[in-house]
Design an enzyme around this catalytic site. Structure first.
Site, PDB file in Angstrom:
ATOM      1  CE  LYS A 199      -8.449  -3.070  -2.754  1.00  0.00           C
ATOM      2  NZ  LYS A 199      -7.712  -2.529  -3.885  1.00  0.00           N
ATOM      3  CB  SER A 396      -5.019  -2.261  -6.021  1.00  0.00           C
ATOM      4  OG  SER A 396      -5.183  -2.214  -4.613  1.00  0.00           O
TER       5      SER A 396
END
Length: 595
Positions: A199, A396
């Site tokens: 991430k 996401s």
């Protein structure tokens, strides 16, 4: 006193003059728009349908009355072309005797890889349904790789002798702000979900170069995109993938068009007058007469005999979800959780809608809005057939809102995944205190009344609370995906951790079900529902041109910046988004621009 009254009078006169000029310009603008709206569009015999891929490619064409209006310094000259309009126009053109062929106008392609893939597939379908030629031309400085990929389905690819083909493989650059923020005295306090090592949305604030995990994930999906492109080019141009890679290794950029002819990448290098001769031959026009052309934007409004569908009571909702997800975004700029959730709920509760296709083109955003939309998608999928179609990116939060669907359809070169959550809170204390000489102090009624102040570092207690919240949020994300995709949370975590995948990778690991574009998703939903007849309804309903007029004020700043910065506007936009982030996000690690 006399001088005072003189200045006051001059100010009043100046204000009135500016106001009158403004009103006069407003009437000119509105008059031009109304005249444009009333203009009747006709298609001449022996016409060419023009598809201009230098325009900004969007999923759905807007009702923007200012798009064709040019006022220097106010309105951007960047035009948009909708995938919906391209698809509709090609279907009509295949059976319209007035249209003799398609003219692909190429240069730098303002669209993502999945959009380009959909256009390419629509062109292939056009060729399969009729014997009309596709003529691809680039006569503006450079033809980029995405444009070339589309062009390879054409019967002829022609470059101006001085135009170059930018064929060199894919690359990507990231901007890192860590050193700049340190000089400014700004600290970005960052917390990622457990084991969210991929991430990397927060890396520009933590590092001065890519982490090994980020470099790995980028190479994996970039190689996937590149290999898919090479396969398509190889099939259409009859050039081996090995030779294409060898040509890319040399970097064909800034070589002459004639070099491209010799290595087989294009068919001819021709000047504009020679191109016009070719078009006259295609359309059957003799002598030196002009060639009638019609743009996609105009042609989509023209009725074509035998093309219109019969009316059906069975409706399939095509709901568009494009842009950043967040509570503060406007309907024009991104996805508002409450607004989109309400739209899905209305369709779910309306028995005339038999199926739903949710078109997602989003890098994600705020967790709260993502959860709001996820809930409505889940409820809708429990009552109706619901298929999700991914555009250029559905990652996401974009994947978060999609996972309850019955089926997910994506392009092989869609960017998706990025299952992870992060939080960041800026500390402006050093900037305010040491750089600007501004100090702050606070009082409160309770021990943590000043929770997460932006003027000081986070306390250990605050960090722990935020870490717990993000950990729970990531666990919720894993649970949603596991439930929606029929996987265990451990299986999702193994392919999650914030990692970004291409559509091709995503199919291999079970994040999507089928390859295809929006039309394929609609057909799948209809087939799953067993509908013999249907009509599609695009939602949310577009605002009318007159409503767009009254929203002009809010768009002026963006239009001016886009007009001045051109393609560089995206860097300004990215930096603006980055500096505004404060809270918990399910967002893709970065905005992807591959060169």
């Amino acid at each position: 006193m006399k001088e005072f009254f003189k200045y006051v009078l001059a100010t009043i006169v100046g204000f009135l003059a500016i106001s009158l000029i403004g009103i006069f310009l407003m009437f000119i603008v509105f008059g031009a728009i109304i005249a444009s709206a009333d203009k009747e569009i006709t298609v001449a015999d022996q016409s060419m349908l023009v598809i201009d891929l230098s325009q900004s490619i969007v999923d759905r064409a807007p009702n923007d009355p200012f798009e064709d209006l040019e006022l220097p310094g106010i309105f951007s000259s960047i035009k948009t072309i909708g995938l919906d309009n391209i698809s509709e126009s090609l279907k009509k053109a295949a059976n319209d005797d007035r249209i003799k062929g398609v003219y692909l106008k190429l240069s730098i392609t303002n669209g993502g890889f999945a959009s380009v893939e959909e256009i390419r597939n629509e062109l292939i379908a056009f060729k399969d349904s009729c014997d009309k030629p596709i003529y691809a031309v680039a006569d503006q400085m450079m033809l980029d790789q995405k444009g070339y990929y589309v062009a390879t389905v054409a019967d002829q690819i022609v470059l101006h002798p001085e135009v170059t083909l930018d064929f060199r493989g894919l690359s990507s650059e990231l901007m890192f702000y860590k050193n700049a923020l340190e000089k400014l005295g700004v600290e970005m306090q960052i917390i990622r979900g457990p084991n969210n090592k991929f991430k990397s949305a927060v890396e520009p604030f933590m590092l001065d170069k890519m982490s090994e995990e980020n470099r790995e994930q980028r190479l994996v999906y970039m190689n996937s995109l590149w290999n898919h492109m090479l396969k398509g080019i190889s099939e259409k141009r009859n050039i081996s993938i090995e030779k294409l890679n060898a040509l890319a290794d040399e970097a064909q950029t800034y070589k002459k068009a004639q070099d491209m002819v010799e290595n087989g990448l294009i068919d001819a290098a021709k000047f504009r007058d020679e191109v016009l001769d070719d078009m006259r031959e295609i359309t059957g026009i003799e002598g030196t007469e002009g060639i009638p052309v019609v743009s996609v934007k105009d042609y989509v409004k023209v009725p074509v005999k035998g093309h219109s569908k019969k009316y059906s009571r069975n409706k399939v909702a095509v709901i568009y979800a494009s842009g950043e997800i967040g509570t503060t975004v406007s309907a024009d700029e991104g996805i508002n959780g409450d607004k989109l959730g309400k739209e899905i709920r209305k369709v779910r509760q309306d028995s005339s809608y038999k199926a739903i296709v949710l078109r997602v083109n989003s890098p994600g955003g705020a967790v709260f809005d993502s959860e709001t939309i996820w809930r409505e998608v889940k409820l809708a999928a429990e009552e109706k057939t619901l298929v999700v179609s991914f555009g250029d990116v559905a990652a996401s939060g974009g994947y978060y809102i999609s996972c309850p669907a019955d089926k997910i359809v994506a392009s092989p070169n869609t960017i998706t995944g990025s299952i992870g959550i992060f939080g960041q809170v800026p500390n402006f204390g050093e900037l305010m205190n040491d750089k600007l000489g501004i100090t702050t102090d606070a009082v409160g009624t309770n021990e943590h009344s000043n929770f997460l102040s932006l003027m000081r570092p986070m306390t250990p207690y605050e960090k722990q609370r935020m870490t717990n919240y993000i950990t729970i949020g990531y666990d919720t994300f894993l649970s949603h995906v596991a439930d929606g995709r029929g996987m265990t949370k451990e299986e999702v975590d193994n392919i999650g951790q914030g990692r970004v995948w291409s559509g091709e990778n995503a199919k291999e690991i079970g994040l999507i079900d089928e390859f295809g574009g929006l039309e394929d998703a609609i057909k799948l939903a209809v087939e799953m529902e067993g509908l013999e007849d249907y009509r599609t309804v695009a939602l949310p309903a577009l605002t009318s041109p007159f409503e767009e007029m009254f929203k002009l004020g809010g768009n002026v700043k963006a239009r001016i910046l886009k007009s001045e910065l051109g393609e560089k506007y995206r860097y300004y936009e990215h930096l603006k988004k980055a500096t505004e982030m404060n809270g918990i996000y399910a967002r893709m690690p970065y905005d992807i621009y591959l060169n």
